[in-house]
Design an enzyme around this catalytic site. Structure first.
Site, PDB file in Angstrom:
ATOM      1  N   ASP A 124       0.869  -1.169   0.000  1.00  0.00           N
ATOM      2  CA  ASP A 124       0.000   0.000   0.000  1.00  0.00           C
ATOM      3  C   ASP A 124       0.910   1.224   0.000  1.00  0.00           C
ATOM      4  O   ASP A 124       2.095   1.129   0.356  1.00  0.00           O
ATOM      5  CB  ASP A 124      -0.879  -0.042   1.247  1.00  0.00           C
ATOM      6  CG  ASP A 124      -1.773   1.164   1.372  1.00  0.00           C
ATOM      7  OD1 ASP A 124      -2.338   1.598   0.353  1.00  0.00           O
ATOM      8  OD2 ASP A 124      -1.898   1.690   2.492  1.00  0.00           O
ATOM      9  N   ASP A 126      -0.234   4.992   0.955  1.00  0.00           N
ATOM     10  CA  ASP A 126      -0.504   5.958   2.027  1.00  0.00           C
ATOM     11  C   ASP A 126      -0.417   5.294   3.399  1.00  0.00           C
ATOM     12  O   ASP A 126      -1.020   4.241   3.632  1.00  0.00           O
ATOM     13  CB  ASP A 126      -1.893   6.569   1.842  1.00  0.00           C
ATOM     14  CG  ASP A 126      -1.986   7.413   0.578  1.00  0.00           C
ATOM     15  OD1 ASP A 126      -1.117   7.274  -0.307  1.00  0.00           O
ATOM     16  OD2 ASP A 126      -2.941   8.205   0.460  1.00  0.00           O
ATOM     17  N   GLU A 133      -1.608  10.446   4.359  1.00  0.00           N
ATOM     18  CA  GLU A 133      -2.754  10.069   3.545  1.00  0.00           C
ATOM     19  C   GLU A 133      -2.898  11.174   2.503  1.00  0.00           C
ATOM     20  O   GLU A 133      -3.282  12.307   2.822  1.00  0.00           O
ATOM     21  CB  GLU A 133      -4.021   9.950   4.400  1.00  0.00           C
ATOM     22  CG  GLU A 133      -4.032   8.758   5.339  1.00  0.00           C
ATOM     23  CD  GLU A 133      -4.169   7.431   4.595  1.00  0.00           C
ATOM     24  OE1 GLU A 133      -4.814   7.408   3.526  1.00  0.00           O
ATOM     25  OE2 GLU A 133      -3.617   6.420   5.086  1.00  0.00           O
ATOM     26  N   ARG A 172     -14.834  11.600  -1.401  1.00  0.00           N
ATOM     27  CA  ARG A 172     -13.694  12.445  -1.062  1.00  0.00           C
ATOM     28  C   ARG A 172     -13.171  13.207  -2.275  1.00  0.00           C
ATOM     29  O   ARG A 172     -12.865  14.400  -2.190  1.00  0.00           O
ATOM     30  CB  ARG A 172     -12.586  11.594  -0.443  1.00  0.00           C
ATOM     31  CG  ARG A 172     -12.942  11.093   0.951  1.00  0.00           C
ATOM     32  CD  ARG A 172     -11.887  10.159   1.491  1.00  0.00           C
ATOM     33  NE  ARG A 172     -11.870   8.876   0.779  1.00  0.00           N
ATOM     34  CZ  ARG A 172     -10.972   7.927   0.955  1.00  0.00           C
ATOM     35  NH1 ARG A 172      -9.974   8.117   1.806  1.00  0.00           N
ATOM     36  NH2 ARG A 172     -11.042   6.793   0.283  1.00  0.00           N
ATOM     37  N   SER A 216      -2.012   1.176  -4.857  1.00  0.00           N
ATOM     38  CA  SER A 216      -2.515   2.261  -4.024  1.00  0.00           C
ATOM     39  C   SER A 216      -3.934   2.673  -4.351  1.00  0.00           C
ATOM     40  O   SER A 216      -4.303   2.818  -5.517  1.00  0.00           O
ATOM     41  CB  SER A 216      -1.590   3.484  -4.173  1.00  0.00           C
ATOM     42  OG  SER A 216      -2.109   4.590  -3.475  1.00  0.00           O
ATOM     43  N   GLY A 217      -4.701   2.910  -3.306  1.00  0.00           N
ATOM     44  CA  GLY A 217      -6.005   3.528  -3.451  1.00  0.00           C
ATOM     45  C   GLY A 217      -5.887   5.033  -3.579  1.00  0.00           C
ATOM     46  O   GLY A 217      -6.887   5.743  -3.616  1.00  0.00           O
ATOM     47  N   ASP A 288      -1.931  -1.101   5.694  1.00  0.00           N
ATOM     48  CA  ASP A 288      -2.400  -0.668   7.010  1.00  0.00           C
ATOM     49  C   ASP A 288      -3.905  -0.512   7.105  1.00  0.00           C
ATOM     50  O   ASP A 288      -4.439  -0.325   8.196  1.00  0.00           O
ATOM     51  CB  ASP A 288      -1.753   0.672   7.379  1.00  0.00           C
ATOM     52  CG  ASP A 288      -2.369   1.835   6.611  1.00  0.00           C
ATOM     53  OD1 ASP A 288      -2.902   2.758   7.254  1.00  0.00           O
ATOM     54  OD2 ASP A 288      -2.341   1.821   5.368  1.00  0.00           O
ATOM     55  N   ASN A 291      -8.861  -1.873   3.228  1.00  0.00           N
ATOM     56  CA  ASN A 291      -8.863  -2.205   1.802  1.00  0.00           C
ATOM     57  C   ASN A 291      -7.594  -2.951   1.389  1.00  0.00           C
ATOM     58  O   ASN A 291      -7.412  -3.269   0.210  1.00  0.00           O
ATOM     59  CB  ASN A 291      -9.056  -0.947   0.940  1.00  0.00           C
ATOM     60  CG  ASN A 291      -7.900   0.023   1.054  1.00  0.00           C
ATOM     61  OD1 ASN A 291      -7.277   0.149   2.107  1.00  0.00           O
ATOM     62  ND2 ASN A 291      -7.611   0.731  -0.024  1.00  0.00           N
TER      63      ASN A 291
END
Length: 342
Positions: A124, A126, A133, A172, A216-217, A288, A291
């Protein structure tokens, strides 16, 4: 405590101590081994700790060490990874970890040994490879940090109505309308900081022959930068629409481009493993947030790094500490093997 034979089945316990131990004459080794073995025996009745237990420090200097490896053979099959995960949260082991400021990672012996072969490590971005983030930092640019941060935290904890990642992402992103496109360079120069140990971890894994990726999201401009800066092999993230004429973000995601949600992360991990001829059991996923759990479950080993409480309870392994470099010890590499690549 040395073994005269190499066990074929067993349990490996990795103890990460918050404070380095003084190891002259191996004084702490005997006490730690005894206490942990006593706690493990009722949880894993097939352990045979008195006959062939082996121990070693994975990060020892001349006088101190912080990471201890304990290998205990079993009379039958090795415990499964889910059994290992459940045991770390048992009252006895939870109390032992709290009393001694330990972080305990348990793995089946065969899985632990498989890490010695190069595999695929996916991360991941962030709050894992970087300390921020990113969407929260973007929100500061338009004065809506509080609203975006609240959604981010709820999403990372898996709370309704934002447990659905795509819904929370679109909510967001919609608040980011009007953010200047130059914000990416501003973030790179003055805001984004890499997690301690991230650069070193990637360097070591690459030196050992592992493939590496960031899934990554977050957003492509920073994910690609992270990939290039750290020397990762792959980067996947979400695509934001920019109004080039006005030089601002529109608050929308690019239509037709995949959303990097939990299922997509899992899919990408398996795809990259297949493309590189790497079996899933030789994949490691580090993250972390909630997701990240699907990709952790699809990998041979999933590691929750300084994760949210819900994720720590569900992840196959958890690692709480200051440096991401500790992942190399979760994989069984010793300090000497690590340092030659740094």
């Amino acid at each position: 405590m040395a073994s005269t034979t190499t066990p074929q089945t067993g349990l490996v316990a990795l103890i990460f101590c918050k404070t380095a131990l003084q190891i002259q004459n191996d004084d702490p080794l005997q006490s730690i081994t005894s206490n942990l073995t006593t706690a493990l025996q009722p949880l894993f009745p097939t352990l045979t700790p008195t006959t062939a237990t082996t121990t070693r420090y994975l990060d020892a200097s001349a006088t101190t060490a912080r990471v201890l490896e304990l290998t205990l053979p079993t009379t039958g099959p090795s415990p499964s990874l889910p059994e290992c995960t459940a045991a770390t949260h048992s009252p006895a082991l939870a109390a032992l970890q709290a009393q001694n400021s330990w972080n305990l990672v348990l793995q089946p012996l065969e899985l632990y040994r498989s890490h010695s072969q190069p595999g695929l490590a996916v991360f991941d971005m962030d709050s894992t490879l970087i300390q921020q983030e990113v969407i929260d930092e973007l929100a500061r640019a338009v004065g809506c940090y509080d609203q975006v941060a609240a959604i981010t935290e709820a999403a990372m904890r898996g709370e309704a109505p934002y447990a659905d990642f795509e819904a929370s992402l679109r909510a967001r992103v919609g608040l980011l309308r009007g953010v200047p496109v130059g914000v990416w360079e501003d973030l790179k120069k003055g805001v984004i900081s890499f997690t301690p140990g991230a650069a070193e971890l990637v360097k070591v894994l690459r030196g050992l022959g592992w493939k590496t990726a960031v899934l990554s999201g977050g957003f492509t401009p920073l994910a690609v930068w992270v990939k290039e800066t750290l020397g990762l092999d792959y980067a996947f993230a979400n695509h934001l629409v920019a109004d080039e004429g006005r030089g601002v973000l529109t608050g929308e995601l690019v239509e037709g481009m995949p959303i990097i949600h939990a299922e997509k992360k899992r899919e990408l991990l398996l795809r990259l493993a297949g493309e590189n001829g790497i079996p899933a059991e030789r994949c490691v996923a580090v993250g972390d947030g909630s997701n990240d759990l699907l990709m952790m479950g699809a990998a041979g080993l999933g590691v929750a790094f300084n994760a949210k409480p819900k994720v720590q309870l569900a992840a196959p392994a958890r690692l709480n500490g200051e440096s991401l470099l500790d992942v190399v010890h979760v994989l069984g590499y010793e300090r000497g093997e690590v340092e030659k690549f740094l």
